[in-house]
Design a protein around this motif. Structure first.
Motif, PDB file in Angstrom:
ATOM      1  N   ARG A  31     -17.190   1.822 -11.382  1.00 40.39           N
ATOM      2  CA  ARG A  31     -15.799   1.974 -10.982  1.00 40.39           C
ATOM      3  C   ARG A  31     -15.332   0.719 -10.245  1.00 40.39           C
ATOM      4  O   ARG A  31     -16.114  -0.166  -9.925  1.00 40.39           O
ATOM      5  CB  ARG A  31     -15.633   3.174 -10.064  1.00 40.39           C
ATOM      6  N   PHE A  32     -14.005   0.705 -10.015  1.00 43.48           N
ATOM      7  CA  PHE A  32     -13.405  -0.374  -9.222  1.00 43.48           C
ATOM      8  C   PHE A  32     -13.475  -0.023  -7.729  1.00 43.48           C
ATOM      9  O   PHE A  32     -13.455   1.161  -7.361  1.00 43.48           O
ATOM     10  CB  PHE A  32     -11.938  -0.589  -9.595  1.00 43.48           C
ATOM     11  N   THR A  33     -13.510  -1.051  -6.919  1.00 48.35           N
ATOM     12  CA  THR A  33     -13.469  -0.864  -5.476  1.00 48.35           C
ATOM     13  C   THR A  33     -12.759  -2.052  -4.840  1.00 48.35           C
ATOM     14  O   THR A  33     -12.507  -3.062  -5.487  1.00 48.35           O
ATOM     15  CB  THR A  33     -14.900  -0.729  -4.903  1.00 48.35           C
ATOM     16  N   GLN A  34     -12.428  -1.919  -3.572  1.00 53.77           N
ATOM     17  CA  GLN A  34     -11.746  -2.985  -2.815  1.00 53.77           C
ATOM     18  C   GLN A  34     -10.433  -3.390  -3.494  1.00 53.77           C
ATOM     19  O   GLN A  34     -10.196  -4.545  -3.808  1.00 53.77           O
ATOM     20  CB  GLN A  34     -12.664  -4.203  -2.636  1.00 53.77           C
ATOM     21  N   TYR A  35      -9.565  -2.402  -3.707  1.00 51.85           N
ATOM     22  CA  TYR A  35      -8.294  -2.634  -4.399  1.00 51.85           C
ATOM     23  C   TYR A  35      -7.376  -3.544  -3.581  1.00 51.85           C
ATOM     24  O   TYR A  35      -7.379  -3.525  -2.355  1.00 51.85           O
ATOM     25  CB  TYR A  35      -7.583  -1.314  -4.658  1.00 51.85           C
ATOM     26  N   PHE A  36      -6.560  -4.288  -4.293  1.00 51.07           N
ATOM     27  CA  PHE A  36      -5.595  -5.199  -3.678  1.00 51.07           C
ATOM     28  C   PHE A  36      -4.240  -4.508  -3.531  1.00 51.07           C
ATOM     29  O   PHE A  36      -3.815  -3.760  -4.411  1.00 51.07           O
ATOM     30  CB  PHE A  36      -5.447  -6.461  -4.546  1.00 51.07           C
ATOM     31  N   HIS A  37      -3.571  -4.769  -2.403  1.00 54.40           N
ATOM     32  CA  HIS A  37      -2.227  -4.266  -2.152  1.00 54.40           C
ATOM     33  C   HIS A  37      -1.289  -5.470  -2.001  1.00 54.40           C
ATOM     34  O   HIS A  37      -1.351  -6.185  -0.995  1.00 54.40           O
ATOM     35  CB  HIS A  37      -2.168  -3.413  -0.879  1.00 54.40           C
ATOM     36  N   GLY A  38      -0.453  -5.675  -2.992  1.00 52.40           N
ATOM     37  CA  GLY A  38       0.469  -6.820  -2.936  1.00 52.40           C
ATOM     38  C   GLY A  38       0.914  -7.208  -4.335  1.00 52.40           C
ATOM     39  O   GLY A  38       0.797  -6.417  -5.281  1.00 52.40           O
ATOM     40  N   SER A  39       1.422  -8.412  -4.456  1.00 55.42           N
ATOM     41  CA  SER A  39       1.916  -8.903  -5.747  1.00 55.42           C
ATOM     42  C   SER A  39       1.256 -10.238  -6.060  1.00 55.42           C
ATOM     43  O   SER A  39       1.054 -11.069  -5.180  1.00 55.42           O
ATOM     44  CB  SER A  39       3.444  -9.080  -5.716  1.00 55.42           C
ATOM     45  N   LEU A  40       0.940 -10.414  -7.359  1.00 59.27           N
ATOM     46  CA  LEU A  40       0.316 -11.635  -7.842  1.00 59.27           C
ATOM     47  C   LEU A  40       1.063 -12.144  -9.063  1.00 59.27           C
ATOM     48  O   LEU A  40       1.682 -11.367  -9.801  1.00 59.27           O
ATOM     49  CB  LEU A  40      -1.153 -11.402  -8.217  1.00 59.27           C
ATOM     50  N   SER A  41       0.959 -13.444  -9.283  1.00 66.08           N
ATOM     51  CA  SER A  41       1.551 -14.050 -10.465  1.00 66.08           C
ATOM     52  C   SER A  41       0.868 -15.384 -10.715  1.00 66.08           C
ATOM     53  O   SER A  41       0.534 -16.102  -9.773  1.00 66.08           O
ATOM     54  CB  SER A  41       3.061 -14.262 -10.275  1.00 66.08           C
ATOM     55  N   GLY A  42       0.648 -15.697 -11.992  1.00 67.58           N
ATOM     56  CA  GLY A  42       0.100 -16.999 -12.349  1.00 67.58           C
ATOM     57  C   GLY A  42      -1.300 -17.234 -11.830  1.00 67.58           C
ATOM     58  O   GLY A  42      -1.605 -18.323 -11.334  1.00 67.58           O
ATOM     59  N   LEU A  43      -2.182 -16.240 -11.934  1.00 67.61           N
ATOM     60  CA  LEU A  43      -3.561 -16.390 -11.475  1.00 67.61           C
ATOM     61  C   LEU A  43      -4.356 -17.146 -12.543  1.00 67.61           C
ATOM     62  O   LEU A  43      -4.513 -16.665 -13.673  1.00 67.61           O
ATOM     63  CB  LEU A  43      -4.178 -15.013 -11.201  1.00 67.61           C
ATOM     64  N   VAL A  91      -9.028 -22.598  -8.438  1.00 67.57           N
ATOM     65  CA  VAL A  91      -8.443 -21.256  -8.555  1.00 67.57           C
ATOM     66  C   VAL A  91      -7.048 -21.319  -7.932  1.00 67.57           C
ATOM     67  O   VAL A  91      -6.892 -21.802  -6.801  1.00 67.57           O
ATOM     68  CB  VAL A  91      -9.291 -20.191  -7.839  1.00 67.57           C
ATOM     69  N   ALA A  92      -6.038 -20.849  -8.659  1.00 67.41           N
ATOM     70  CA  ALA A  92      -4.658 -20.914  -8.161  1.00 67.41           C
ATOM     71  C   ALA A  92      -3.956 -19.599  -8.441  1.00 67.41           C
ATOM     72  O   ALA A  92      -4.220 -18.938  -9.459  1.00 67.41           O
ATOM     73  CB  ALA A  92      -3.892 -22.063  -8.828  1.00 67.41           C
ATOM     74  N   THR A  93      -3.051 -19.222  -7.556  1.00 62.87           N
ATOM     75  CA  THR A  93      -2.265 -18.004  -7.756  1.00 62.87           C
ATOM     76  C   THR A  93      -1.063 -17.993  -6.821  1.00 62.87           C
ATOM     77  O   THR A  93      -1.065 -18.642  -5.769  1.00 62.87           O
ATOM     78  CB  THR A  93      -3.114 -16.745  -7.495  1.00 62.87           C
ATOM     79  N   TRP A  94      -0.040 -17.270  -7.231  1.00 65.53           N
ATOM     80  CA  TRP A  94       1.062 -16.890  -6.341  1.00 65.53           C
ATOM     81  C   TRP A  94       0.709 -15.541  -5.739  1.00 65.53           C
ATOM     82  O   TRP A  94       0.269 -14.624  -6.458  1.00 65.53           O
ATOM     83  CB  TRP A  94       2.364 -16.780  -7.120  1.00 65.53           C
TER      84      TRP A  94
END
Length: 885
Positions: A498-510, A369-372
């Motif tokens: 529903r959705f839960t445990q939302y992410f706060h930030g930025s992602l790229s190339g997941l 698993v890889a991500t920025w």
């Protein structure tokens, strides 16, 4: 009257003069003023009453002075008798007298009387007298300064009694004219004054920020008030108050793309105010967090970068660019204004469900698993989990099968095995506590799973989990799972999924790559930064961080540190780097003997300004119209619309003397062939490229009814080769009048795009231009169908109601020949199809030439057509012949 006899007086006495004389003569004059006056007396002189009488009786006057004689070496004087009787004389200069050559003269003088007797030889001389003569000076010379230029430096904020002293001199010999009595500053409005001794002082406190240097002109006067012929310049430098810190550096350094490594501080040096030092440590930090994913990296797609770096195929991109086929990311917030980097920004309210057909279903004991990620600290003391990736039950239950999330600045990877795989207590949660997770900077995270071992790579550096928590496997069930990005799907035990445990930030190339793990070499390549600090030295003073964004220089003395800092450079290896500024931050620590720190060196903040590169102009050229017979489109290979395609790229030359255009070679990352108008009908046409055309290249292709997309980072030449082998086929060309395509290519993920190249493919129908065909010239006489009435009548006149036996034989023979011709034609068609099924990778040269846009004038000779058309033409001729018969 009686005359006395002639009487000759005896010269009994010597002349008498003073024993010493003092005289004064002005230089360049000839008269000497003596004190006392020059007078010689002689006792032999007669009494006044007898003087006239005796004068008449003697040839020589008794007691007269005839001469003064001077004795001395090179005395430039002479004595002249003015009156013999009175003995008066004068002293004159026999040649010019120069005070600068000799100020005083001393010599001997004697007086001579005129003697006695007829011959006058009985002369007598006086005693020797000493004469002292002083030469008076004339102010003929101007003062002259001893230096042509005076320089001095002062420290700002101080009042000096004397900054420096100027000095002039005079060639005149006398104190009056040779001494300098006064100096004067000629330049007006300066904060300086000068005294009569030439000492210059400042009249006010000087400021380095206000003025760094002064130039003043000074003149001099001698005591005769004669002014210097030439004034002298005085340069005074103002130095700032000695403050420890770096000097000689520029706040901005311009970097021109393509110039390699450039020095940042060529004249930089550290001022320590002469303090004794035992060590200096300097840290240079290149701050590029505002650019893309933290620095100037290649902005190709994640899949293209993986191919460039040699990553294994089979990875799934969970955050692709929104498109009709990848629409699950369309609702997410993007931040694509940073040099085409595709960045998704999550503010705690967005998440996406990954479609089931995209989710990798075969995660084994090995996967990656890889991500920025760019993430900051979460608000609150006990912040909730922030999920990057989550695979949970879609309905009925809320079990998390695997997930990646951040909790209190800790990165946690959850992996729950199924009971079908294991049935024992096994590692399930892997925790990492790193500063990078919450530093609000971009970092590249790679998790390699080789169950039960899990390894984390952050920016290419390996980190083992500090905590591993065991858990029981998940019970087997038939509940489907849901893979989500940016939150976790809660499908069961709630009123509404529903959705839960939302992410706060930025992602790229997941991405997820099942079946194998990524190598460290590939990981380092994927996160490699194209810009950074550089040095042109192998000295041990330098230490880099892995990304080469931080450089530490350590030394024991200031000189070695200064030399090392001049070698620090900036480099950007991208062909088309992102223009804009990069901030530089320099911190310095100084150690003294026996102390931790002894000087406080202010930090330095500067910028590197990367100038805009010369943007390439990508141009696609070629024939924009292709006309082919229907048989070519119907064939198994179809036609190659872009067979004559050429792709070039040019930039404007920056040479002022010889401006122009220069062709450059660089990579492309995709070319799209789009269908203009109605989409392709799969029942009768196709647009495709064979897989063999992509072998040996970093290229892939996808096609649909809308067109073909060829993608991957590769050279323009490889893209040309691939595009020339794109084939268009239509096995029902009778319904086609024309088909139009549009081709565009891109570099750097759309940062630079080519022109839109439009191509039209048309079908050449033989029935369309019949009225333009010259049948008389096109068909042999024996095969033309007879339509002329006269010819029909003539033939019918010889044919009664039943054909004669000879004619019947002829007809039978013709019919047999027709059958043979038809069989041969079918065989040729079959052979043509067999030839067309050969390897499509070879370039097939179409038999027909390209048709231009001019009006068509066609002359058809069925006997001279090519092989593909020939077989069908034979059948056509046979039908005409049968009709004639």
């Amino acid at each position: 009257m009686a005359f006395l006899p002639c009487v000759f007086t005896v010269n009994k006495h010597k002349p008498w003069i003073e024993t010493s004389y003092h005289g004064v003569i002005t230089e360049n004059m000839d008269t000497v003023l003596l004190d006392p006056p020059l007078v010689a007396l002689d006792k032999d002189a007669p009494v006044p009453y007898h003087y006239i009488f005796e004068l008449t009786l003697t040839k020589k006057k008794k007691g007269e002075i005839c001469a003064f004689k001077i004795y001395g070496q090179d005395a430039p004087f002479e004595a002249v008798v003015l009156n013999r009787t009175s003995g008066e004389g004068v002293l004159r200069a026999s040649s010019p007298v120069d005070c600068e050559s000799q100020k005083e003269y001393t010599f001997i003088i004697q007086a001579y009387d005129c003697g006695a007797g007829p011959s006058g030889a009985d002369w007598k001389k006086s005693h020797k007298a000493v004469v002292h003569i002083q030469v008076d000076d004339v102010n003929e010379f101007s003062p002259v300064f001893r230096e042509s230029l005076y320089k001095a430096s002062v420290t700002e904020g101080k009042i000096y009694d004397s900054i420096l002293q100027v000095e002039a001199w005079d060639q005149d010999c006398s104190p009056q004219y040779s001494q300098i009595c006064n100096y004067e500053i000629v330049t007006s409005g300066t904060p300086f004054a000068i005294d009569r001794n030439g000492n210059i002082r400042n009249t006010e406190r000087l400021s380095y920020d206000k003025q760094q240097s002064y130039k003043i002109m000074v003149t001099a006067f001698d005591c005769g008030q004669k002014r210097a012929k030439e004034d002298v310049a005085v340069h005074i430098e103002v130095k700032p108050v000695c403050k420890p810190g770096w000097q000689g550096w520029n706040k901005r350094v311009d970097y021109e793309p393509g110039t390699g490594s450039k020095q940042l501080f060529p004249k930089m040096h550290l001022e320590t105010c002469d303090g004794p030092l035992s060590g200096v440590k300097v840290m240079v930090e290149l701050q590029t967090n505002h650019i893309g994913k933290g620095c100037d990296r290649e902005t190709y797609s994640e899949k293209s970068l993986q191919k460039l770096c040699g990553a294994a195929s089979g990875s799934t991109d969970l955050l692709p660019a929104p498109s009709p086929s990848t629409n699950w990311t369309a609702s997410l917030l993007t931040d694509s204004g940073r040099d085409s980097d595709l960045i998704y920004r999550f503010d705690g309210r967005q998440a996406a469900n990954v479609p089931d057909h995209v989710v990798p279903q075969n995660l084994t004991d090995q996967f990656t698993v890889a991500t920025w990620m760019k993430h900051g600290p979460s608000p609150g003391l006990r912040a909730e989990k922030e999920t990057l990736l989550c695979n949970s039950d879609k309905t009925e239950m809320n079990r998390h099968h695997y997930s990646l999330y951040v909790h209190n600045c800790r990165l946690v990877f959850l992996l729950r095995r199924d009971f079908t795989q294991v049935d024992t207590f096994r590692p399930a949660e892997f925790h990492w506590k790193l500063e990078q997770i919450c530093d609000k900077e971009w970092h590249y995270y790679v998790i390699n799973v080789e169950f039960p071992a899990v390894t984390l790579f952050v920016d290419g550096v390996t980190y083992e989990p500090y905590l591993v928590t065991d858990d029981w496997p998940i019970h087997a069930s038939k509940i489907d799972t849901q893979l989500t990005v940016g939150a976790c799907w809660q499908g069961g035990e709630v009123a509404t999924p529903r959705f839960t445990q939302y992410f706060h930030g930025s992602l790229s190339g997941l991405t997820i790559r099942p079946g194998r793990i990524e190598t460290q070499k590939v990981i380092s390549c994927l996160q490699a930064c194209k810009e950074g600090l550089d040095i042109n030295s192998l000295e041990s003073l330098f230490h880099f961080n892995p990304a080469q964004s931080v450089l530490v220089v350590e030394g024991e003395d200031v000189d070695s540190i200064n030399t090392a800092m001049t070698k620090v450079s900036y480099i950007n290896s991208r062909q088309f780097p992102t223009a804009g500024l990069r901030r530089l931050h320099i911190t310095t620590t100084v150690q003294c003997f026996g102390e931790d720190t002894c000087l406080s060196i202010p930090d330095i903040k500067a910028v590197v300004m990367v100038l805009p590169p010369s943007e390439p102009r990508i141009t696609i050229i070629g024939s924009n119209r292709l006309v082919r017979p229907a048989s070519d489109l119907r064939g198994p290979l179809g036609v190659a619309p872009f067979k004559e395609l050429h792709i070039t790229s040019t930039v404007m030359k920056g040479d002022i003397r010889r401006p122009g255009v220069m062709e450059v070679m660089h990579n492309l990352d995709y070319c799209d062939v789009l269908v203009i108008g109605e989409e392709l009908n799969p029942d009768r046409e196709s647009l495709e490229i064979h897989h063999s055309a992509l072998l040996g290249k970093h290229l892939d292709a996808t096609n649909s009814t809308s067109g073909i997309s060829i993608y991957g980072v590769d050279s323009m030449a490889h893209y040309e080769q691939a595009l020339r082998q794109v084939r268009y086929r239509n096995w029902r060309p009778a319904t086609l009048s024309e088909r139009r395509f549009r081709l565009t290519c891109s570099e750097l993920n759309g940062r630079y795009t080519s022109n839109e190249f439009n191509l039209e493919v048309s079908v050449l129908h033989h029935s369309a231009p019949v009225e333009h065909v010259n049948h008389m010239a096109a068909q042999p006489q024996y095969m033309r169908p007879v339509h002329h009435p006269l010819m029909i009548h003539s033939l019918n006149s010889h044919i009664p109601g039943s054909a004669p036996p000879a004619a019947t034989v002829v007809i039978v023979v013709c019919i047999a020949a027709l059958v043979v011709i038809v069989v041969i034609g079918v065989y040729r068609i079959h052979a043509t199809h067999q030839e067309g099924s050969r390897d499509e990778e070879e370039e097939v040269k179409d038999p027909e030439v390209d048709w231009n846009n001019s009006a068509l004038t066609i002359t058809v000779n069925p006997m001279e057509v090519t092989l593909n058309v020939g077989a069908k033409s034979v059948i056509f001729i046979g039908v005409l012949f049968l009709h004639w018969v």
